[in-house]
Design an enzyme around this catalytic site. Structure first.
Site, mmCIF file in Angstrom:
data_model
loop_
_atom_site.group_PDB
_atom_site.id
_atom_site.type_symbol
_atom_site.label_atom_id
_atom_site.label_comp_id
_atom_site.label_asym_id
_atom_site.label_seq_id
_atom_site.Cartn_x
_atom_site.Cartn_y
_atom_site.Cartn_z
ATOM 1 N N GLY A 119 9.770 66.651 8.409
ATOM 2 C CA GLY A 119 9.671 65.216 9.313
ATOM 3 C C GLY A 119 8.615 64.719 8.622
ATOM 4 O O GLY A 119 8.199 63.047 9.338
ATOM 5 N N ASP B 32 5.983 63.642 13.173
ATOM 6 C CA ASP B 32 6.809 62.627 12.700
ATOM 7 C C ASP B 32 7.272 62.080 14.951
ATOM 8 O O ASP B 32 7.712 61.120 15.339
ATOM 9 C CB ASP B 32 8.259 62.419 12.429
ATOM 10 C CG ASP B 32 8.855 64.178 12.512
ATOM 11 O OD1 ASP B 32 8.114 65.028 13.267
ATOM 12 O OD2 ASP B 32 10.301 63.596 12.128
ATOM 13 N N ASP C 184 9.689 66.200 20.818
ATOM 14 C CA ASP C 184 10.774 66.514 21.930
ATOM 15 C C ASP C 184 10.342 66.664 22.699
ATOM 16 O O ASP C 184 10.060 66.526 24.211
ATOM 17 C CB ASP C 184 12.702 67.270 20.981
ATOM 18 C CG ASP C 184 13.056 66.086 20.015
ATOM 19 O OD1 ASP C 184 12.323 64.137 20.219
ATOM 20 O OD2 ASP C 184 13.412 65.838 19.090
ATOM 21 N N LYS D 114 8.840 61.470 22.507
ATOM 22 C CA LYS D 114 10.423 61.075 23.665
ATOM 23 C C LYS D 114 10.422 61.512 24.400
ATOM 24 O O LYS D 114 10.163 62.642 24.612
ATOM 25 C CB LYS D 114 11.306 61.954 22.328
ATOM 26 C CG LYS D 114 12.600 60.874 22.250
ATOM 27 C CD LYS D 114 13.398 61.859 21.813
ATOM 28 C CE LYS D 114 14.342 60.600 20.815
ATOM 29 N NZ LYS D 114 15.515 61.712 19.752
ATOM 30 N N VAL E 168 17.450 59.133 16.796
ATOM 31 C CA VAL E 168 16.604 58.593 15.926
ATOM 32 C C VAL E 168 16.150 59.087 14.324
ATOM 33 O O VAL E 168 16.482 60.353 14.263
ATOM 34 C CB VAL E 168 15.364 58.184 16.134
ATOM 35 C CG1 VAL E 168 14.954 56.925 17.123
ATOM 36 C CG2 VAL E 168 14.669 59.026 16.639
ATOM 37 N N ASP F 107 15.062 63.238 10.063
ATOM 38 C CA ASP F 107 17.096 63.416 9.335
ATOM 39 C C ASP F 107 17.851 63.606 10.106
ATOM 40 O O ASP F 107 17.969 64.137 11.203
ATOM 41 C CB ASP F 107 16.958 64.624 8.274
ATOM 42 C CG ASP F 107 16.600 65.592 9.106
ATOM 43 O OD1 ASP F 107 16.201 66.022 9.777
ATOM 44 O OD2 ASP F 107 17.753 66.609 9.197
ATOM 45 N N ARG G 280 16.187 60.408 5.810
ATOM 46 C CA ARG G 280 14.635 60.578 5.941
ATOM 47 C C ARG G 280 13.537 59.849 5.010
ATOM 48 O O ARG G 280 12.756 59.584 5.309
ATOM 49 C CB ARG G 280 14.154 62.684 5.030
ATOM 50 C CG ARG G 280 14.355 63.225 5.741
ATOM 51 C CD ARG G 280 13.884 64.692 5.491
ATOM 52 N NE ARG G 280 14.548 65.565 6.260
ATOM 53 C CZ ARG G 280 14.334 66.314 7.313
ATOM 54 N NH1 ARG G 280 13.583 65.773 8.069
ATOM 55 N NH2 ARG G 280 14.380 67.522 6.815
HETATM 56 C C1 PRP Z 1 11.324 68.462 14.254
HETATM 57 C C2 PRP Z 1 10.034 67.791 14.671
HETATM 58 C C3 PRP Z 1 9.006 68.204 15.434
HETATM 59 C C4 PRP Z 1 9.891 68.420 15.868
HETATM 60 C C5 PRP Z 1 9.707 68.868 17.250
HETATM 61 O O1 PRP Z 1 11.557 69.196 13.472
HETATM 62 O O2 PRP Z 1 9.755 66.613 13.223
HETATM 63 O O3 PRP Z 1 8.475 69.529 13.979
HETATM 64 O O4 PRP Z 1 11.516 68.682 15.659
HETATM 65 O O5 PRP Z 1 10.743 68.904 18.588
HETATM 66 P P1 PRP Z 1 10.138 70.093 19.449
HETATM 67 O O6 PRP Z 1 9.044 68.678 20.371
HETATM 68 O O7 PRP Z 1 11.349 70.166 20.612
HETATM 69 O O8 PRP Z 1 9.611 71.415 19.039
HETATM 70 P P2 PRP Z 1 13.054 69.724 12.720
HETATM 71 O O9 PRP Z 1 12.948 70.713 13.772
HETATM 72 O O10 PRP Z 1 14.168 68.660 13.026
HETATM 73 O O11 PRP Z 1 12.444 69.567 10.927
HETATM 74 P P3 PRP Z 1 12.111 68.488 10.214
HETATM 75 O O12 PRP Z 1 10.887 68.337 10.154
HETATM 76 O O13 PRP Z 1 12.285 69.603 8.924
HETATM 77 O O14 PRP Z 1 13.624 67.512 9.698
#
Ligand code: PRP
Length: 186
Positions: free
Chosen positions: A50, A106, A109, A137, A159, A165, A171
Site C-alpha cells: 500500500g 499508507d 487502522d 483511521k 478507502v 486496494d 491502487r
Molecule cells: C494495510 C496497510 C498497513 C496495514 C495497516 O496493509 O498498508 O500496512 O494494513 O493496518 P493495521 O494498522 O490494522 O495493522 P494490507 O495488509 O492491507 O496490505 P497491502 O498494503 O499489501 O494492501
C-alpha cells in the site's frame, strides 16, 4: 480528474490529488527539518504494497539524502495482540546501529502493523525508528499507537486509491476515494 475505467465504483473523493500534494510537501519539509545534520544514514522503509505511491512521492520531495528499502508483512488471526504479524519480506542490513529508519505507511487502522514493526526494528538495533503515514483511521485502533507524521485523519470508511486496494484493485487511482458499498458487500 482524469476519467478512469473503475471510477464508477467510487462513491466520493475523500482526499484529492491536490490535497495529497500539499500533504506530501508538508510532511517532506518536516522530515527534512527533523533529519538534517544527523551523522547517520536515513532509510525510508516502505511497507508493501500500500505504501508504494506515497513513498514514491515522498522520496522525490525529501532533500536530505535517503536510502530506500521495503518490508512486506501480513497480520493473521483476529487476536488483539500486536504480536500477530507475519513477516513475508524482511529487512537485511549490516549497519542498523548507524541507520535512522523512517517507516512509510499508507494507512494505520488497528495500529498492530506499525506497533509491531517499530519494536521489531528497535530490537534489530536501529539507531532510531520513526513512522509516517498518509492516512490515519483512529476509530479502528486496537492497540495504542501514534505515528510521528500523519498526512490526514480519515473517518471509518472503505478507502481505496493512491496505493490502497480492495481485492488488489484501485491502487493506481491518483486520489483517495470511498468505495461504493455495493462493490464490497456483494
Ligand atoms: C494495510 C496497510 C498497513 C496495514 C495497516 O496493509 O498498508 O500496512 O494494513 O493496518 P493495521 O494498522 O490494522 O495493522 P494490507 O495488509 O492491507 O496490505 P497491502 O498494503 O499489501 O494492501
Amino acid at each position: 480528474m482524469a476519467k478512469h475505467p473503475i471510477i464508477d465504483d467510487i462513491e466520493k473523493v475523500l482526499v484529492s490529488e491536490e490535497q495529497i500534494e500539499e500533504i506530501v510537501k508538508r510532511i517532506s519539509a518536516q522530515i527534512d527539518a527533523y533529519y538534517e545534520n544527523r551523522n547517520s544514514r536515513l532509510l525510508l522503509l516502505g511497507i508493501l504494497k500500500g505504501s508504494v505511491v506515497f513513498m514514491g512521492d515522498l522520496m522525490k520531495h525529501i532533500t536530505v539524502p535517503v536510502e530506500i528499502d521495503f518490508m512486506k508483512v501480513s497480520s493473521y488471526g483476529n487476536g488483539t495482540s500486536s504480536g500477530s504479524i507475519n513477516i513475508l519480506l524482511d529487512l537485511y542490513r549490516k549497519d542498523f546501529p548507524n541507520t535512522d529508519i523512517l517507516i512509510v505507511e499508507d494507512i494505520i487502522d488497528s495500529g498492530k502493523t506499525l506497533s509491531y514493526l517499530v519494536e521489531y526494528l528497535r530490537l534489530k538495533g536501529a539507531k532510531s525508528v520513526r513512522t509516517c503515514t498518509l492516512l490515519d483511521k483512529p476509530e479502528r485502533r486496537e492497540v495504542n499507537f501514534d505515528a510521528d507524521w500523519v498526512g490526514i485523519t480519515v473517518p471509518n470508511e472503505f478507502v481505496v486509491g493512491y496505493g490502497l486496494d480492495y481485492d488488489e484493485k484501485y491502487r493506481a487511482l491518483p486520489f483517495i476515494g470511498v468505495l461504493k458499498e455495493e462493490v464490497y458487500s456483494q
